[in-house]
Design a protein around this motif. Sequence first.
Motif, short mmCIF file in Angstrom:
data_model
loop_
_atom_site.label_atom_id
_atom_site.label_comp_id
_atom_site.label_asym_id
_atom_site.label_seq_id
_atom_site.Cartn_x
_atom_site.Cartn_y
_atom_site.Cartn_z
N GLY A 115 0.82 -1.20 0.00
CA GLY A 115 0.00 0.00 0.00
C GLY A 115 0.85 1.26 0.00
O GLY A 115 0.53 2.25 -0.65
N THR A 116 1.95 1.22 0.74
CA THR A 116 2.86 2.37 0.80
C THR A 116 3.34 2.73 -0.60
O THR A 116 3.29 3.89 -1.02
N ASN A 222 -8.42 3.68 9.98
CA ASN A 222 -7.27 3.43 10.85
C ASN A 222 -7.34 4.09 12.22
O ASN A 222 -6.57 3.75 13.10
N ASP A 250 -7.24 6.53 -0.80
CA ASP A 250 -6.43 5.41 -0.32
C ASP A 250 -7.41 4.34 0.15
O ASP A 250 -7.96 4.41 1.25
C1 LIG Z 1 -5.26 2.93 4.63
C2 LIG Z 1 -3.88 2.38 4.49
N1 LIG Z 1 -3.06 2.86 3.54
C3 LIG Z 1 -1.83 2.39 3.35
C4 LIG Z 1 -1.32 1.39 4.15
C5 LIG Z 1 0.06 0.87 3.93
O1 LIG Z 1 -0.01 -0.37 3.31
P1 LIG Z 1 1.24 -1.37 3.40
O2 LIG Z 1 1.37 -1.76 4.83
O3 LIG Z 1 0.86 -2.51 2.49
O4 LIG Z 1 2.41 -0.63 2.89
C6 LIG Z 1 -2.13 0.84 5.16
C7 LIG Z 1 -1.62 -0.21 6.04
O5 LIG Z 1 -2.17 -0.54 7.06
C8 LIG Z 1 -3.44 1.36 5.34
O6 LIG Z 1 -4.24 0.90 6.30
#
Ligand SMILES: Cc1ncc(COP(=O)(O)O)c(C=O)c1O
Length: 443
Positions: A115-116, A222, A250
């Motif tokens: 996700g990052t 989150n 996101d």
């Molecule tokens: C809303 C959201 N965006 C981005 C991320 C980051 O994803 P990743 O851990 O796969 O890099 C997360 C991870 O918990 C998330 O909850």
Amino acid sequence: MAGTDRSHAHFERARRVIPGGIQSNYRKSESHVPVYISHGRGARLFDLDGNEYIDYSLSYGPSILGHSNEHLRASIVRQAEKMYSNEVNALEQAAAEKIVAHVPCAELVRFACSGTEANYNALRIARAYTGRNMVVRFNGHYNGCLDQLIGGIVDDPQNPVPVHGERETDAFSQMGNTAGRAAHAFHDSYMIEWNDLDALSALLSRFGDDIAAVCMEPVMVNFNGCLPEPGYLEGVRELCTRYGVVLVFDEVLTGFRMGLGGAQGALGVIPDVATFAKAIGGGFPVSVFCGKREIMDVVTRAEVIAAGSYNGHPLAMAAVIATIEELEREAGAAFTRINALGNALADGLRDKFDRHGVPLILQGFPAAWTIAYSDRGRIINHRDSLAQGDTWAKGLVFSRLMNSRNVIVQARFCTSAAHTEQDVEETLRRADKAIAAFTAEAR
Ligand SMILES: Cc1ncc(COP(=O)(O)O)c(C=O)c1O
């Protein structure tokens, strides 16, 4: 409980070669010996000592089909037998077609691994498309572990460029405060309160010409599971269009947990660009950045470099296709189940806390929700949460009490297609005892 001797022994060995003995800082706190999972089946996980757990973490969200789903497993094994090196493969297009078929904003799709990374790519695309630099983020949202995206506090609300640091009364700022951040990492962003249209409107009217993107979780999953206020997302959409700003959703957590179209499909507000990860691969490391053709074409024309050795990896692509196939089956029967059981668990817990006289707010959507311990009815954003006292720390106490009764949960409760009515009933029985201990410990 069979004890956790093997997990303890394993942790001791792991600490010798792995910093903190863990692979992700949020996975387990250093003071807590993690249980080492040997295998999973359905909604259950089994540790090295033979303990069985009911799982509502689902690997922090991804395992939407539950553990060892047969169709997903067979697809991966079949693909692994054919080819698992990262060559250009036909599965990439099949997986992308599935995303385009379901996600309203997705006209062009690229894959990445986390996700990052997906968010990083989305912001680079927005900057390239608009020719502008600044990005708007939101307090209380987690968008990944990148220097520019994680943490920060705002000292001057008139010029809300975040600065490095944390506040004693703000758990979220502490969770995002990292040493080693590049000195200027925050210089290219503003951070404001979510669910506050006036704040965004004021920011855009002052700085709109320099703002490339507004990047948000469309539901603040989150932190306290805050839902958008009526009209908020629509207002954001309208402002972004008016100021020529790329709206990025996101959907790493809402993605597939709110349906195959994500929050945008469920709530009817369509961003320009969106990112997905977690549940889209049913537990495999894969993410998506996608969006309107006109915007994504900065990648088509190779003006933007979007690269990664493992992007489009055939095992990840097989996972995306198989997960979507399972979720599509019988007109989305999996979602009916996920949502019904999520609601049953939420209602049951609310009822039990009520009977113990513990006021709480249960927020989110059926497939992912959070308990906040407050008597004010609802929380709409990070500022509101701080005004209501420490709604967060008590949640960690309850999670720990549930974990010690073999129910795995973090701040968030997630259900999967593999959970059963019996799992929920059993969880509620264990919750009875956990709540009794909670009232003694945390009130
Ligand atoms: C809303 C959201 N965006 C981005 C991320 C980051 O994803 P990743 O851990 O796969 O890099 C997360 C991870 O918990 C998330 O909850």
